[in-house]
Design a protein around this motif. Structure first.
Motif, short mmCIF file in Angstrom:
data_model
loop_
_atom_site.label_atom_id
_atom_site.label_comp_id
_atom_site.label_asym_id
_atom_site.label_seq_id
_atom_site.Cartn_x
_atom_site.Cartn_y
_atom_site.Cartn_z
N LEU B 113 0.81 -1.22 0.00
CA LEU B 113 0.00 0.00 0.00
C LEU B 113 0.84 1.27 0.00
CD1 LEU B 113 -2.67 -1.06 2.66
CD2 LEU B 113 -2.75 -1.38 0.19
N VAL B 114 2.05 1.21 0.52
CA VAL B 114 2.87 2.43 0.59
C VAL B 114 4.01 2.40 -0.42
CG1 VAL B 114 4.25 3.91 2.08
CG2 VAL B 114 2.34 2.62 3.04
N LEU B 115 4.85 1.34 -0.36
CA LEU B 115 6.03 1.30 -1.23
C LEU B 115 5.65 1.12 -2.69
CD1 LEU B 115 8.61 -0.80 0.83
CD2 LEU B 115 8.38 1.68 0.64
N ALA B 116 4.74 0.18 -2.94
CA ALA B 116 4.41 -0.13 -4.32
C ALA B 116 3.86 1.08 -5.09
CB ALA B 116 3.43 -1.30 -4.37
N PRO B 117 2.91 1.84 -4.55
CA PRO B 117 2.45 3.02 -5.27
C PRO B 117 3.55 4.08 -5.42
CG PRO B 117 0.91 2.42 -3.55
CD PRO B 117 2.14 1.63 -3.32
N ALA B 118 4.42 4.15 -4.43
CA ALA B 118 5.47 5.17 -4.48
C ALA B 118 6.53 4.82 -5.52
CB ALA B 118 6.11 5.34 -3.11
N GLY B 119 6.98 3.57 -5.51
CA GLY B 119 8.01 3.18 -6.47
C GLY B 119 7.56 1.96 -7.24
N THR B 121 8.23 0.71 -9.94
CA THR B 121 9.23 -0.11 -10.63
C THR B 121 9.75 -1.24 -9.76
OG1 THR B 121 10.82 1.54 -9.90
CG2 THR B 121 10.07 1.68 -12.18
N LEU B 122 9.64 -1.03 -8.47
CA LEU B 122 10.19 -2.02 -7.54
C LEU B 122 9.60 -3.41 -7.76
CD1 LEU B 122 12.21 -1.90 -5.18
CD2 LEU B 122 10.26 -1.72 -3.65
N THR B 123 8.31 -3.48 -7.94
CA THR B 123 7.68 -4.80 -8.05
C THR B 123 7.21 -5.10 -9.46
OG1 THR B 123 5.63 -3.78 -7.36
CG2 THR B 123 6.92 -4.92 -5.66
N GLN B 124 7.02 -4.07 -10.25
CA GLN B 124 6.46 -4.32 -11.57
C GLN B 124 7.42 -5.13 -12.44
OE1 GLN B 124 5.31 -0.87 -13.78
NE2 GLN B 124 3.14 -1.40 -13.57
N GLY B 125 6.85 -6.00 -13.23
CA GLY B 125 7.67 -6.76 -14.16
C GLY B 125 8.30 -7.99 -13.54
N LEU B 126 8.88 -7.85 -12.36
CA LEU B 126 9.52 -9.00 -11.74
C LEU B 126 8.57 -9.66 -10.74
CD1 LEU B 126 13.20 -7.85 -11.16
CD2 LEU B 126 12.44 -9.83 -12.49
N GLU B 127 7.80 -10.56 -11.23
CA GLU B 127 6.77 -11.20 -10.41
C GLU B 127 7.40 -11.88 -9.18
OE1 GLU B 127 3.42 -12.50 -8.80
OE2 GLU B 127 3.60 -11.09 -10.44
N LEU B 128 8.49 -12.59 -9.41
CA LEU B 128 9.11 -13.35 -8.34
C LEU B 128 9.63 -12.44 -7.23
CD1 LEU B 128 9.94 -16.32 -7.64
CD2 LEU B 128 12.21 -15.68 -8.45
N SER B 183 -5.65 4.27 0.57
CA SER B 183 -5.12 3.56 -0.59
C SER B 183 -6.16 3.40 -1.68
CB SER B 183 -4.61 2.18 -0.18
OG SER B 183 -3.52 2.32 0.68
N MET B 184 -5.65 3.15 -2.89
CA MET B 184 -6.54 2.94 -4.03
C MET B 184 -7.17 1.55 -3.95
SD MET B 184 -4.41 4.46 -7.22
CE MET B 184 -3.03 3.39 -6.85
N ALA B 185 -8.32 1.45 -4.57
CA ALA B 185 -9.09 0.20 -4.49
C ALA B 185 -8.27 -0.99 -4.98
CB ALA B 185 -10.38 0.34 -5.28
N GLU B 186 -7.51 -0.83 -6.08
CA GLU B 186 -6.80 -1.98 -6.64
C GLU B 186 -5.66 -2.43 -5.72
OE1 GLU B 186 -4.26 -0.60 -10.16
OE2 GLU B 186 -5.79 0.98 -9.96
N ARG B 187 -5.06 -1.47 -5.01
CA ARG B 187 -4.01 -1.81 -4.04
C ARG B 187 -4.61 -2.60 -2.87
NH1 ARG B 187 0.52 -2.46 -5.83
NH2 ARG B 187 0.73 -1.16 -7.65
N ILE B 188 -5.76 -2.08 -2.42
CA ILE B 188 -6.44 -2.78 -1.33
C ILE B 188 -6.78 -4.19 -1.77
CG2 ILE B 188 -8.50 -2.80 0.13
CD1 ILE B 188 -8.43 0.24 0.05
N GLN B 189 -7.18 -4.33 -3.02
CA GLN B 189 -7.52 -5.65 -3.56
C GLN B 189 -6.32 -6.60 -3.44
OE1 GLN B 189 -10.58 -6.39 -4.62
NE2 GLN B 189 -9.92 -8.52 -4.82
N SER B 190 -5.13 -6.11 -3.78
CA SER B 190 -3.98 -7.00 -3.73
C SER B 190 -3.60 -7.32 -2.29
CB SER B 190 -2.78 -6.39 -4.48
OG SER B 190 -2.34 -5.22 -3.81
N PHE B 191 -3.86 -6.36 -1.38
CA PHE B 191 -3.64 -6.65 0.03
C PHE B 191 -4.60 -7.73 0.51
CE2 PHE B 191 -4.44 -5.84 4.57
CZ PHE B 191 -3.16 -6.05 5.06
N PHE B 192 -5.86 -7.59 0.09
CA PHE B 192 -6.86 -8.60 0.46
C PHE B 192 -6.46 -9.97 -0.05
CE2 PHE B 192 -10.53 -5.53 1.31
CZ PHE B 192 -10.52 -5.85 2.65
N ALA B 193 -5.97 -9.99 -1.30
CA ALA B 193 -5.58 -11.26 -1.90
C ALA B 193 -4.54 -11.95 -1.01
CB ALA B 193 -5.02 -11.03 -3.30
#
Lengths: 335, 350
Positions: B113-119, B121-128, B183-193
C-alpha cells in the motif's frame, strides 16, 4: 556435627513489591528439620505460613539470612538440584487437565528422568509404591477432572512423594479433606517420615490434629516470631494460647482446644457421669453457662440420670426427657 | 501397576493419522483444476527424468511444492497453537496471540500500500521478486512485533503477556486500516488477496528457507515435551519440579512465533487451524501429555491443511475458494463437535 537436611540462620522472609519497601512477615528464624520428624507449622490466618514454606523451598527469595539444604546454600542451587532435595505441595496447584492419576504422579519423576520424560523400571516401581502409600492406587487410571478435591489432593501428595526427596513441604494439604481423611493423611505422613527418614513440614489450620500427630510444632505468631517445640510442651507453657490470642476465643489447656469466648451469664452445676454429662456440659457452655464444680457456687443445678435431666433453680424443680428439651426450656426461661 | 492401557489406542490413531496425511498428500497432487492419474504421478516421480512433459512439470513444480507447503504449514500452525495454549493455559490461544500475524500484515501493507504506489518499478515486471518482497516484509513485520512482546516476557506474568499481545495486535491493526483508508481500491484488492492466504506461493526456490524454519521449529518443540507437561499444571508447580520456567516460556513462545511467523510470511495469515488442530488431537487421543500431543498435532495439522487446500482448489469446478474461509469452515464444525462431545474444553486447562 552432621549436616542437617534443612537449616536456616537468622532467616528473614517476606515479599518484595516493586517500588515499595519489602514487607517482612517473619525474621530471626533459626530453624532446622531433622530426618524422621513430622513438623506442623501453625499460625493465625495471613501470618505468612505460605510465604515461609515458599521461601524454604527456594521458590521465593529470602529477604535476609540463609537457608542451607544438606549443607548447600539454596540460592546457589539449580532448579533441578532443588527439585531433587525438596518437594512441595502448594495450595494453588491442584492438578487439572486431561491427565489420569498415574500421569500426574509420574510428573513427580521429572527431576530424575531424561529429557524425554520416559519412565524406567525404577521410576515405575516408585510410582506404584507411592500410590499405594497414600492409598490412591484405585485413582491411578481415573481422569483427574473426574476426581473429588480430596482425591486430587491425595494424588498431589503422591506426586510429591514420587519426587523422592528427603524434604517435603506441604502448604495446607488437608484443607479439602473431611475429618477422617485428614486424620488418615496426617498419620500416613507421620509414618512415612519415621519409616523413610523424611523431613516433613506441613502447614495447617487444624490445631487439634496437629497437636495429636506432630513430632514438633512451629508456631508462627502475628508479630513474625516463631517458636518451636514439642506440641505438649508448647501447650503447657501457654505458647499456643499466646500465638492464637484473640478476644473471641479462649484457650482451654485442659481440653487442648480453643473455645468460643463468652461472658458467662450464669453458673450451673451439673451432676452425673459419662457421655451424657459431657455433652450436657458442652451444650450448656455453648448457650452461655459457666459449668462449675462446686454445687454451692450456683443457684442452678442439673442432675443427669439416664435420659432424664432434673433441674432445680431457687427451689423450683422440673424434669426434661431430652437434651434439646432441656436447652429449649433453659433458653425460654432466661435463668 | 501398569501405565494406562490407552497406548495401543494411541499407536492405532497415529497409524491412521499418518495414513490419512499420506492419502491427502497424494489426493492434493492428483486433484486440482485438471485431474492427474496416479500412474502419471508415479511416472513424474520415478519415470524418465529427461521427460519434459507438461504433466511432469505440473506435478513436480506446482502440485508437489504446494502440497508440501500445506503439509508443513499445517503442522507448524498446529504445534504453534498447542505451545501457545499450554504456555498461556488457555484453550482460546492460537499461534498468533502474541500479534505475529498483525505484524506480518503491517509489513505486507507497507509494501503493497505504501512502497508499491510510491516506487512502482520495484515490483512491476519481476513477479518473483515482488512476491519475495512480500515474504520478507511479512516475516520482518512479524519479527519486530515478536521482539517487542518477548522483551516483556521476562518481566510480566503470562496473563499480562496475553493482553499485551492482544493490545499490540489492535494497535498494529489500526495502523493497517489507516493505510488502507488512504489507498486505491486496486491496491487494497492486492492486500486482500494476500490476507486470504494460499499454499501456492512457495516455489522450490523458497522451500529451503520455509522448510528449514518449520522443520527445525517442529523438531525443537519435541524437546519441550517434559517441561510443557509440568507447565500445564501452573508455573509454580513446574518450578517445584525443577523446570526452568522462564527459559521454557521464552523458548516455547519463540518457537511458536517463529513457526507461525514463517507460515504467515510465505502463505499469508491462515486462521483457525492453529486453535482447532490441538483441540482435535486432545479429543482424539484423550490426553494432555505433550509427548503424544506434539506429534499428533504435527500430523493432525498437516491433515487439516491438506484437506482444506483440497477444498480450496475446488477440483472439478472453475476457480477457487479463499483458503482462510475454508480452514474456518472445516475447522469450526470440528471444534463445535469436540465441544459437544467433550462438554467442556476448559476441563483440559482448569
Amino acid at each position: 556435627m552432621s549436616v542437617k537436611p534443612l537449616q536456616t540462620e537468622s532467616l528473614r522472609v517476606g515479599y518484595k513489591i516493586k517500588g515499595q519497601e519489602p514487607r517482612t512477615v517473619a525474621s530471626g528464624l533459626d530453624l532446622e528439620l531433622v530426618p524422621g520428624e513430622f513438623v506442623c507449622l501453625l499460625g493465625p490466618n495471613g501470618v505468612g505460613k505460605s510465604t515461609l514454606i515458599r521461601s524454604l523451598s527456594g521458590m521465593q527469595a529470602a529477604l535476609g539470612g540463609s537457608i542451607h539444604i544438606s549443607g548447600t546454600d539454596v540460592s546457589s542451587m539449580s532448579p533441578k538440584e532443588k527439585a531433587r532435595s525438596v518437594s512441595v505441595v502448594l495450595t494453588d496447584s491442584l492438578p487439572v487437565g486431561m491427565f489420569d492419576g498415574y500421569s500426574v504422579v509420574a510428573l513427580g519423576r521429572h527431576p530424575h528422568t531424561s529429557w524425554t520424560g520416559g519412565l524406567g523400571a525404577e521410576d515405575k516401581e516408585r510410582i506404584s509404591w507411592v500410590l499405594e502409600a497414600v492409598g490412591a492406587g484405585h485413582l491411578a487410571h481415573r481422569q483427574i477432572s473426574e476426581l473429588s478435591d480430596g482425591e486430587r489432593q491425595k494424588i498431589m501428595i503422591a506426586r510429591a512423594l514420587a519426587q523422592e526427596t528427603q524434604i517435603m513441604l506441604l502448604d495446607e494439604p488437608t484443607a479439602f479433606l473431611d475429618l477422617p481423611r485428614r486424620v488418615e493423611l496426617m498419620r500416613t505422613l507421620r509414618d512415612l517420615a519415621r519409616r523413610e527418614g523424611l523431613c516433613i513440614l506441613l502447614s495447617t489450620h487444624d490445631l487439634d490434629l496437629a497437636l495429636r500427630s506432630a513430632d514438633k510444632l512451629w508456631l508462627l505468631a502475628s508479630d513474625g516470631t516463631l517458636k518451636t517445640g514439642m506440641p505438649e510442651q508448647l501447650a503447657l507453657e501457654g505458647e499456643i494460647a499466646a500465638t492464637f490470642a484473640s478476644g473471641e476465643v479462649d484457650w482451654d489447656p485442659e481440653q487442648g482446644a480453643f473455645r468460643m469466648h463468652r461472658n458467662a451469664c450464669a453458673k450451673v452445676y451439673v451432676g452425673g457421669t459419662g457421655a451424657e454429662r459431657v455433652w450436657t456440659c458442652r451444650a450448656l457452655s455453648r448457650i452461655g453457662y459457666e459449668v462449675v464444680d462446686n454445687e454451692e457456687e450456683s443457684k442452678l443445678s442439673i442432675q443427669v440420670i439416664e435420659n432424664c435431666w432434673r433441674v432445680s433453680f431457687e427451689g423450683e424443680n422440673f424434669e426434661c426427657r431430652s437434651l434439646s428439651e432441656l436447652v429449649e426450656r433453659l433458653l425460654g426461661s432466661n435463668v | 501397576m501398569t501405565q494406562p492401557a490407552s497406548s495401543s489406542r494411541s499407536v492405532l490413531l497415529f497409524a491412521l493419522l499418518g495414513a490419512g496425511v499420506l492419502a491427502l498428500l497424494l489426493a492434493n497432487i492428483c486433484l486440482g483444476s485438471a485431474t492427474i492419474s496416479l500412474a502419471d504421478v508415479w511416472g513424474a516421480f520415478f519415470g524418465d527424468s529427461s521427460d519434459e512433459s507438461v504433466m511432469r512439470q505440473i506435478v513436480l513444480d506446482f502440485r508437489l511444492p504446494r502440497a508440501l507447503t500445506a503439509l508443513l504449514a499445517g503442522s507448524a500452525l498446529a504445534v504453534a497453537g498447542l505451545l501457545m495454549q499450554t504456555i498461556f493455559r488457555n484453550p482460546l490461544a492460537d499461534p498468533f496471540v502474541l500479534g505475529v500475524n498483525s505484524g506480518a500484515s503491517l509489513g505486507v501493507a507497507i509494501v503493497l500500500l505504501v512502497l508499491a504506489p510510491a516506487g512502482v518499478t520495484l515490483t512491476q515486471g519481476l513477479e518473483l521478486s515482488g512476491h519475495l518482497l512480500t515474504v520478507i516484509a511479512a516475516t520482518g513485520g512479524a519479527a519486530v512485533v515478536l521482539a517487542i512482546v518477548l522483551s516483556f516476557a521476562q518481566r510480566v506474568d503470562v496473563m499480562s503477556l496475553l493482553i499485551l499481545g492482544l493490545m499490540l495486535s489492535y494497535a498494529v491493526g489500526a495502523v493497517v486500516s489507516i493505510l488502507m483508508f488512504y489507498s486505491m481500491a486496486e491496491r487494497i484488492q492486492s492486500f486482500f488477496a494476500w490476507s486470504y492466504g494460499t499454499f501456492g506461493n512457495v516455489a522450490w526456490s523458497h522451500m529451503r528457507v520455509f522448510g528449514t524454519c518449520i522443520v527445525s521449529g517442529a523438531v525443537a518443540s519435541l524437546f519441550l515435551c517434559k517441561p510443557l507437561d509440568a507447565m500445564l499444571m501452573g508455573e509454580r508447580f513446574a518450578e517445584s519440579l525443577g523446570t526452568n520456567v522462564k527459559a521454557v516460556r521464552i523458548f516455547a513462545l519463540g518457537l511458536a512465533s517463529l513457526m507461525a511467523g514463517t507460515v504467515t510470511g510465505f502463505c499469508g495469515p491462515i486462521g483457525f487451524l492453529g486453535i482447532a488442530a490441538p483441540h482435535l488431537c486432545r479429543y482424539l487421543f484423550k490426553t494432555a501429555q505433550h509427548r503424544v500431543l506434539i506429534p499428533a498435532s504435527l500430523l493432525g495439522g498437516a491433515a487439516i491443511a491438506l484437506a482444506a487446500d483440497l477444498v480450496a482448489k475446488a477440483p472439478g469446478f472453475d476457480g477457487a475458494l479463499p483458503l482462510n474461509a475454508v480452514t474456518a469452515l472445516v475447522g469450526a464444525p470440528v471444534i463445535i463437535a469436540a465441544l459437544i462431545r467433550q462438554r467442556n474444553l476448559r476441563k483440559a486447562f482448569g
